[in-house]
Design an enzyme around this catalytic site. Structure first.
Site, PDB file in Angstrom:
ATOM      1  CG  MET A 252      -1.882  -1.221   1.163  1.00  0.00           C
ATOM      2  SD  MET A 252      -3.421  -0.971   2.011  1.00  0.00           S
ATOM      3  CE  MET A 252      -2.848  -0.700   3.676  1.00  0.00           C
TER       4      MET A 252
ATOM      5  NE  ARG B   7      -2.775   1.738  10.188  1.00  0.00           N
ATOM      6  CZ  ARG B   7      -3.126   0.829   9.292  1.00  0.00           C
ATOM      7  NH1 ARG B   7      -2.344  -0.203   9.081  1.00  0.00           N
ATOM      8  NH2 ARG B   7      -4.248   0.939   8.617  1.00  0.00           N
TER       9      ARG B   7
ATOM     10  CG  LEU C 210       7.296   1.470  -0.896  1.00  0.00           C
ATOM     11  CD1 LEU C 210       8.068   1.201  -2.183  1.00  0.00           C
ATOM     12  CD2 LEU C 210       6.376   0.300  -0.579  1.00  0.00           C
TER      13      LEU C 210
ATOM     14  CG  HIS D  65       6.854  -1.960   2.244  1.00  0.00           C
ATOM     15  ND1 HIS D  65       6.717  -0.768   2.916  1.00  0.00           N
ATOM     16  CD2 HIS D  65       5.646  -2.574   2.308  1.00  0.00           C
ATOM     17  CE1 HIS D  65       5.477  -0.656   3.362  1.00  0.00           C
ATOM     18  NE2 HIS D  65       4.807  -1.743   3.014  1.00  0.00           N
TER      19      HIS D  65
END
Ligand code: AMP
Length: 286
Positions: free
Chosen positions: A39, A197, A42, A46
């Site tokens: 999503m 987050r 990065l 990731h």
């Protein structure tokens, strides 16, 4: 001629139909294609999946990173609105990591879409219970991405263990011709799992967020010592010693079927904790 900045841009496809046409060309040419669905926003977690994708695709194969904030997996509108979307920085990072194609669609859904993927065993507890509809959204978007990119392999993170289990199941149950590979969780120095987050945490919350990994350490020690009485309660208590922390769940489960089990060696522990307004998750094998 000195190449302009355009030269250094990763090939980006935004149109889903164009992505599928490209994927069909790759298929005809016998290319191996490895997909890393994300999503965006990065981070090192990731990035760690990209070399795994390269290994799966081979030096001459194609590595695709998809960047799409999937609306159907958010059950809180504000969470979707505020999700970070630094697309230019993400593309730069993909270029630096040797990604061949970034697939960054604006939208993947028809307005009146009425078909979803509904897995009914591994997606029920934990994240499935706390975030109603979340895994229906995840399963559906992953199948859509697979149909658009036609990957021979797809790489997911252990950080989202329940999600990875769901995807393994859906791939198996629907005979999707994609090999699922799971990469280990990448952590910050204090053990906090890298997450998009984490940028929402202020300095004090960021320090307190180490409590998730500390709780996993406590659980591992308790299992090692056989000191299991009231373990869940003790873990919740220790996490909530942090003033900004509120535990959503702590669960022990068998890592294949996601069924609750007693804490023991080989079981997996997962937890979700609000640190202030930010909900963090983590898991590890005990
Ligand atoms: P997301 O962008 O959060 O949907 O994550 C995209 C992929 O990266 C998923 O397969 C995640 O499990 C994986 N991922 C996220 N955080 C980490 C991490 N800290 N370590 C390894 N993989 C991760």
């Amino acid at each position: 001629m000195i190449p302009g900045p355009f030269f250094y841009r990763v090939k980006t496809i935004c149109n889903p139909a164009a992505m599928q046409r490209q994927a069909q060309r790759w298929k005809r040419e016998g290319e191996r294609v490895a997909l890393v669905p994300t999503m965006g926003a990065l981070h090192a977690g990731h990035v760690s999946l990209i070399p795994r994708a390269r290994k799966a695709a081979g030096v001459n194969g194609i590595v695709v990173v998809s960047i799409y904030v999937n609306p159907t997996q958010f059950n809180v509108a504000k969470d979707l609105r505020s999700y970070p979307r630094p697309l230019a920085a993400d593309k730069k990072l993909c270029y630096a990591e040797g990604v061949d194609v970034v697939f960054a669609p604006k939208s993947l859904y028809e307005n009146d879409a009425s078909t979803t993927i509904n897995e009914t065993v591994v997606s029920l507890g934990m994240e499935g219970e706390s975030r109603q509809g979340h895994f229906r959204g995840v399963g559906t978007v992953v199948v859509k991405l697979f149909n658009l990119v036609l990957p021979t392999s797809a790489i997911f993170g252990e950080k989202d263990w329940q999600q990875a289990s769901l995807i393994r199941r859906v791939t198996r149950d629907l005979n999707l011709p994609t090999r699922i590979i799971i990469g280990p969780t990448v952590r910050e120095a204090d053990g906090l799992a890298c997450s998009s987050r984490n940028v929402f945490l202020n300095k004090s919350e960021r320090q307190q967020a180490a409590a998730l990994w500390q709780a996993i350490g406590l659980a591992r020690a308790a299992v090692h010592n056989g000191n299991l009485r009231g373990l869940k309660r003790r873990l919740i208590h220790s996490i909530e010693q942090q003033p900004a922390a509120k535990v959503d769940y702590v669960e022990f489960f068998d890592e294949k079927m996601m069924r609750p089990v007693k804490p023991m060696k080989g079981a997996r522990m997962a937890l979700a904790v609000f640190i202030g307004k930010t909900r963090l998750i983590d898991n590890a094998r005990l």
